[in-house]
Design a protein around this motif. Structure first.
Motif, PDB file in Angstrom:
ATOM      1  N   LEU A  22       0.795  -1.341  -0.103  1.00 53.75           N
ATOM      2  CA  LEU A  22      -0.119   0.093   0.219  1.00 53.75           C
ATOM      3  C   LEU A  22       0.741   1.086  -0.066  1.00 53.75           C
ATOM      4  O   LEU A  22       1.908   1.161   0.851  1.00 53.75           O
ATOM      5  CB  LEU A  22      -0.758  -0.102   1.215  1.00 53.75           C
ATOM      6  CG  LEU A  22      -2.310  -0.627   1.237  1.00 53.75           C
ATOM      7  CD1 LEU A  22      -1.932  -2.338   1.050  1.00 53.75           C
ATOM      8  CD2 LEU A  22      -3.121  -0.540   2.218  1.00 53.75           C
ATOM      9  N   PRO A  23       0.659   2.225  -0.748  1.00 52.52           N
ATOM     10  CA  PRO A  23       1.395   3.505  -0.771  1.00 52.52           C
ATOM     11  C   PRO A  23       1.356   4.130   0.532  1.00 52.52           C
ATOM     12  O   PRO A  23       0.321   3.957   1.280  1.00 52.52           O
ATOM     13  CB  PRO A  23       0.686   4.301  -1.903  1.00 52.52           C
ATOM     14  CG  PRO A  23      -0.520   3.851  -2.124  1.00 52.52           C
ATOM     15  CD  PRO A  23      -0.622   2.266  -1.655  1.00 52.52           C
ATOM     16  N   ALA A  24       2.258   4.982   0.841  1.00 52.79           N
ATOM     17  CA  ALA A  24       2.548   5.850   2.219  1.00 52.79           C
ATOM     18  C   ALA A  24       1.666   7.102   2.226  1.00 52.79           C
ATOM     19  O   ALA A  24       1.191   7.411   3.112  1.00 52.79           O
ATOM     20  CB  ALA A  24       3.810   6.188   2.571  1.00 52.79           C
ATOM     21  N   ASP A  25       1.235   7.582   0.976  1.00 47.97           N
ATOM     22  CA  ASP A  25       0.427   8.617   0.888  1.00 47.97           C
ATOM     23  C   ASP A  25      -0.363   8.624  -0.551  1.00 47.97           C
ATOM     24  O   ASP A  25      -0.552   7.832  -1.227  1.00 47.97           O
ATOM     25  CB  ASP A  25       1.115   9.503   1.099  1.00 47.97           C
ATOM     26  CG  ASP A  25       2.367   9.821  -0.101  1.00 47.97           C
ATOM     27  OD1 ASP A  25       2.147   9.519  -1.230  1.00 47.97           O
ATOM     28  OD2 ASP A  25       3.466  10.466  -0.030  1.00 47.97           O
ATOM     29  N   ASP A  27      -0.099  10.435  -3.079  1.00 52.72           N
ATOM     30  CA  ASP A  27       0.470  10.638  -4.246  1.00 52.72           C
ATOM     31  C   ASP A  27       1.066   9.101  -4.737  1.00 52.72           C
ATOM     32  O   ASP A  27       1.820   8.979  -5.880  1.00 52.72           O
ATOM     33  CB  ASP A  27       1.885  11.198  -4.199  1.00 52.72           C
ATOM     34  CG  ASP A  27       1.512  12.794  -3.963  1.00 52.72           C
ATOM     35  OD1 ASP A  27       0.298  13.237  -4.461  1.00 52.72           O
ATOM     36  OD2 ASP A  27       2.124  13.657  -3.242  1.00 52.72           O
ATOM     37  N   GLY A  28       0.997   8.063  -4.096  1.00 51.68           N
ATOM     38  CA  GLY A  28       1.251   6.777  -4.437  1.00 51.68           C
ATOM     39  C   GLY A  28       2.907   6.098  -3.952  1.00 51.68           C
ATOM     40  O   GLY A  28       3.343   5.218  -4.381  1.00 51.68           O
ATOM     41  N   ALA A  29       3.661   7.191  -3.356  1.00 52.35           N
ATOM     42  CA  ALA A  29       4.743   6.866  -2.962  1.00 52.35           C
ATOM     43  C   ALA A  29       4.821   5.782  -1.754  1.00 52.35           C
ATOM     44  O   ALA A  29       4.096   5.739  -0.974  1.00 52.35           O
ATOM     45  CB  ALA A  29       5.386   8.217  -2.237  1.00 52.35           C
ATOM     46  N   LEU A  30       5.990   4.973  -1.966  1.00 51.51           N
ATOM     47  CA  LEU A  30       6.517   4.016  -0.931  1.00 51.51           C
ATOM     48  C   LEU A  30       7.276   4.645   0.124  1.00 51.51           C
ATOM     49  O   LEU A  30       8.026   5.279  -0.160  1.00 51.51           O
ATOM     50  CB  LEU A  30       6.816   2.805  -1.414  1.00 51.51           C
ATOM     51  CG  LEU A  30       6.050   2.052  -2.832  1.00 51.51           C
ATOM     52  CD1 LEU A  30       6.999   1.052  -3.340  1.00 51.51           C
ATOM     53  CD2 LEU A  30       4.838   1.513  -1.922  1.00 51.51           C
ATOM     54  N   GLU A  31       7.041   3.756   1.190  1.00 52.19           N
ATOM     55  CA  GLU A  31       7.803   4.339   2.294  1.00 52.19           C
ATOM     56  C   GLU A  31       9.447   3.713   2.184  1.00 52.19           C
ATOM     57  O   GLU A  31       9.673   2.875   1.391  1.00 52.19           O
ATOM     58  CB  GLU A  31       7.478   3.762   3.396  1.00 52.19           C
ATOM     59  CG  GLU A  31       5.972   4.169   4.247  1.00 52.19           C
ATOM     60  CD  GLU A  31       6.224   3.712   5.611  1.00 52.19           C
ATOM     61  OE1 GLU A  31       6.763   4.019   6.643  1.00 52.19           O
ATOM     62  OE2 GLU A  31       5.362   2.606   5.797  1.00 52.19           O
ATOM     63  N   PRO A  32      10.363   4.705   2.245  1.00 49.09           N
ATOM     64  CA  PRO A  32      11.637   4.221   2.200  1.00 49.09           C
ATOM     65  C   PRO A  32      12.151   2.934   2.753  1.00 49.09           C
ATOM     66  O   PRO A  32      13.083   2.267   2.365  1.00 49.09           O
ATOM     67  CB  PRO A  32      12.513   5.507   2.896  1.00 49.09           C
ATOM     68  CG  PRO A  32      11.573   6.580   2.735  1.00 49.09           C
ATOM     69  CD  PRO A  32      10.235   5.931   2.837  1.00 49.09           C
ATOM     70  N   PHE A  33      11.337   2.442   3.730  1.00 49.63           N
ATOM     71  CA  PHE A  33      11.384   1.267   4.598  1.00 49.63           C
ATOM     72  C   PHE A  33      11.381   0.163   3.593  1.00 49.63           C
ATOM     73  O   PHE A  33      12.153  -0.812   3.594  1.00 49.63           O
ATOM     74  CB  PHE A  33      10.563   1.002   5.711  1.00 49.63           C
ATOM     75  CG  PHE A  33      10.208  -0.327   6.254  1.00 49.63           C
ATOM     76  CD1 PHE A  33      11.106  -0.860   7.025  1.00 49.63           C
ATOM     77  CD2 PHE A  33       9.306  -1.158   5.583  1.00 49.63           C
ATOM     78  CE1 PHE A  33      11.037  -2.182   7.662  1.00 49.63           C
ATOM     79  CE2 PHE A  33       9.140  -2.509   6.124  1.00 49.63           C
ATOM     80  CZ  PHE A  33       9.821  -2.901   7.143  1.00 49.63           C
ATOM     81  N   VAL A  56       1.997  -2.464  -6.466  1.00 45.23           N
ATOM     82  CA  VAL A  56       1.167  -1.474  -5.318  1.00 45.23           C
ATOM     83  C   VAL A  56      -0.143  -1.359  -5.411  1.00 45.23           C
ATOM     84  O   VAL A  56      -0.904  -1.327  -6.513  1.00 45.23           O
ATOM     85  CB  VAL A  56       1.818   0.132  -5.871  1.00 45.23           C
ATOM     86  CG1 VAL A  56       1.249   0.900  -4.924  1.00 45.23           C
ATOM     87  CG2 VAL A  56       3.176   0.115  -5.746  1.00 45.23           C
ATOM     88  N   VAL A  57      -0.758  -1.509  -4.369  1.00 44.53           N
ATOM     89  CA  VAL A  57      -2.313  -1.817  -4.364  1.00 44.53           C
ATOM     90  C   VAL A  57      -3.031  -0.645  -3.442  1.00 44.53           C
ATOM     91  O   VAL A  57      -2.206  -0.268  -2.704  1.00 44.53           O
ATOM     92  CB  VAL A  57      -2.675  -2.997  -3.921  1.00 44.53           C
ATOM     93  CG1 VAL A  57      -2.140  -4.228  -5.001  1.00 44.53           C
ATOM     94  CG2 VAL A  57      -2.283  -3.217  -2.368  1.00 44.53           C
ATOM     95  N   PRO A  58      -4.577  -0.323  -3.860  1.00 46.95           N
ATOM     96  CA  PRO A  58      -4.829   0.755  -2.848  1.00 46.95           C
ATOM     97  C   PRO A  58      -5.459   0.127  -1.690  1.00 46.95           C
ATOM     98  O   PRO A  58      -5.455   1.135  -0.652  1.00 46.95           O
ATOM     99  CB  PRO A  58      -6.025   1.172  -3.801  1.00 46.95           C
ATOM    100  CG  PRO A  58      -6.353   0.139  -4.734  1.00 46.95           C
ATOM    101  CD  PRO A  58      -4.967  -0.572  -4.900  1.00 46.95           C
TER     102      PRO A  58
END
Length: 292
Positions: A22-25, A27-33, A56-58
């Motif tokens: 799941l994206p972190a925000d 904007d669809g960005a992934l966490e650096p983790f 990446v899924v919603p």
């Protein structure tokens, strides 16, 4: 150091594993983790002739749909299930599909493949570090309450703050920078704001740092900031952020090894990850005089 585990090289060759995130925000960005986790996974999988497929899924429903498609089309041999929630439906969905699943941060239980991360000790370590500097009003900007790891950290935060004779206050974020700024503002607007804030990832504290600076607060002279997980983002910030550090790259390599064992017929096990430590940099210091 990684636990010693063996993988059958012949049976690992060509294995494909899936990871839906799941994206972190918004904007669809992934966490650096997850970038660090994937780097560790890819390194270990590549050494065994295996590979990882990322999608990446919603939401969780879309993740289960992806699992069904992957299983039906034979795209993956196993999956990593992360960010577990109460009554999580994904484990059963994988079982129904005959798709081996490794639960990242799952509750240890017989018959499950689990890579267990000790969130309780990690949060206790964070609070004890800040309390050791003299902070007695400690804020926490958490991730979403729906996640198992957030609930574990919540219980640990409450207990550790009480044990330190401090006062703790929490605001719930969503891991994105916007929520980091908003929740930091809420904490700083309190009649008695915290003198230190710990954040549940490495994106929210960067926004919190900017919010504190916007208000004219000096970090760490007026406010200490402690991030969760080390990354390039927090190391190059100004000031560089102190972190609750675990080796996420190593966690990825360990997860990949467990995945290969799950695919190649080993008995399900719980594997515990190495511990954490606080890396003190320029964003933490004793609280201002008179505020303790």
């Amino acid at each position: 150091m990684l636990p010693v585990m063996t993988v059958n090289p012949a049976r690992a060759q060509g294995v494909r594993v899936g990871l839906a995130l799941l994206p972190a925000d918004d904007d669809g960005a992934l966490e650096p983790f997850y970038a660090d986790l994937l780097a560790g996974m890819e390194e270990e999988l590549d050494a065994h002739g295996a590979s990882v497929f990322v999608h990446v899924v919603p939401d969780l429903d879309a993740e289960i749909v992806a699992y069904r498609r992957w299983a039906a089309e034979g795209l993956v041999d196993a999956v990593v299930v992360s960010d577990l929630v109460a009554d999580d439906p994904r484990e059963q969905a994988c079982a129904d599909l005959g798709l081996p699943a490794v639960l990242l941060g799952g509750e240890p239980r017989a018959g499950r493949w689990v890579v267990d991360y000790d969130n309780v000790t990690a949060m206790r370590t964070a609070v004890e570090f800040l309390a050791g500097l003299g902070h007695r009003r400690i804020g926490w900007v958490s991730g979403p309450q729906q996640y198992r790891h957030t609930r574990d950290r919540d219980a640990a935060f409450t207990a550790a703050v009480a044990a330190a004779g401090a006062v703790g206050v929490r605001r719930e974020g969503d891991y994105g920078e916007a929520s980091g700024a908003a929740r930091t503002a809420e904490l700083l607007d309190l009649p008695e704001p915290p003198t230190a804030i710990v954040y549940d990832n490495d994106l929210m504290p960067l926004a919190g740092l900017r919010e504190a600076t916007r208000r004219g607060l000096r970090v760490p002279a007026d406010l200490s900031v402690l991030a969760w997980d080390d990354s390039a983002n927090v190391r190059i910030s100004h000031p560089p952020l102190s972190v609750v550090s675990r080796d996420v790259h190593e966690l990825g390599a360990l997860t990949a090894t467990v995945l290969l064992r799950a695919v190649t017929g080993a008995e399900p096990t719980t594997t515990r990850t190495p511990g954490v430590r606080v890396v003190a940099r320029g964003s933490t210091a004793p609280p201002p005089v008179g505020s303790r």
